[in-house]
Design a protein around this motif. Structure first.
Motif: not given
Ligand code: AP5
Ligand code: ZN
Length: 216
Positions: A51-56, A161-162, A169-171
């Motif tokens: 859940r966290y990784m997919d959103r960065g 995926d990320d 950009l979010h990462r």
């Protein structure tokens, strides 16, 4: 003991780890790889992390520190780790210090890979990784000899995926806010080596050799 690779997403931590590992006796631990493996295996930890990784976003510190502790408990106490993508928050840095104390180990060096944001986006959008062994390629900068096939093991090359633009950009933002403070944390201890990482992979590797030469 440990050597730490610190730097924004796409700075080349995984690529450098591959090069260092080829020439020194180091246990490479990339928390991102461990987490992606847990996601594939659909363990409870993996499902939470996804859940966290997919959103960065960063996976919670407690989850990461549990993974590292487990790993250290199963290895010989004199292992030298090459941490790639860990620690990523000052809280994780403190946790690693505690673990190192328990093992009477030291952090020998923190290699900070420096690179600017646009280059990161270009590198990550073109990155391909081996599904089987995790080897890292780039469609232009470091292509495999056969398109889509890993040179090391023949496995299939895929895109993470990320590695989509908005997530990249979010990462980067998350890095600036949560990971960048580690720079001062380690600089004040005199173990931080700043490496210019915007050149070719060979140039970065040479800089690392120059910076900490034959030691440790
Ligand atoms: P993670 O897997 O650690 O990703 P990252 O830090 O974002 O780093 P990358 O793997 O994207 O980049 P890299 O620096 O290794 O670059 P690479 O060598 O591949 O983490 C993913 C997610 O997991 C996080 O977002 C978070 O959710 C979670 N996570 C992981 N650890 C965590 C932790 N400790 N705490 C909390 N959450 C955690 O190179 C990139 C590309 O550029 C490649 O294609 C490569 O071929 C190319 N390239 C490399 N060097 C060069 C060069 N010199 N010139 C040209 N191209 C190059
Ligand atoms: Zn492979």
């Amino acid at each position: 003991d440990a050597i730490i690779l610190l730097g924004p997403p796409g700075a080349g931590k995984g690529t450098l780890a591959q090069q260092l590992r080829d020439e020194r006796e180091l246990q490479h631990v990339a928390t991102g790889d461990v987490l992606r493996e847990a996601v594939r295996a659909e363990t409870p930890e993996g499902l939470e992390a996804k859940r966290y990784m997919d959103r960065g976003e960063l996976v919670p510190d407690a989850v990461i520190l549990r993974i590292i502790r487990r790993r250290m408990e199963s290895d010989p106490a004199d292992t030298t780790y090459l941490f790639d993508g860990f620690p990523r928050t000052v809280e994780q840095g403190r946790g690693l210090d505690r673990l190192m104390d328990e093992l009477n180990g030291t952090i020998q060096a923190v290699l900070l890979l420096q690179i600017d944001g646009e280059k990161v986006v270009e590198r990550l959008e073109g990155r391909r990784v081996c599904r089987a062994c995790g080897a890292v390629y780039h469609v232009r900068n470091n292509p495999p000899s056969t398109e889509g096939v890993c040179d090391r093991c023949g496995g299939e090359l895929i895109q993470r995926d990320d590695d989509r633009r908005e997530t990249i950009l979010h990462r980067l933002e998350v890095y600036r806010e949560q990971t960048d403070p580690l720079r001062d944390y380690y600089r004040s201890r005199g173990i931080l080596y700043e490496i210019e990482a915007g050149g070719t992979a060979g140039e970065t590797f040479e800089e690392v050799q120059r910076a900490f030469g034959a030691s440790p």
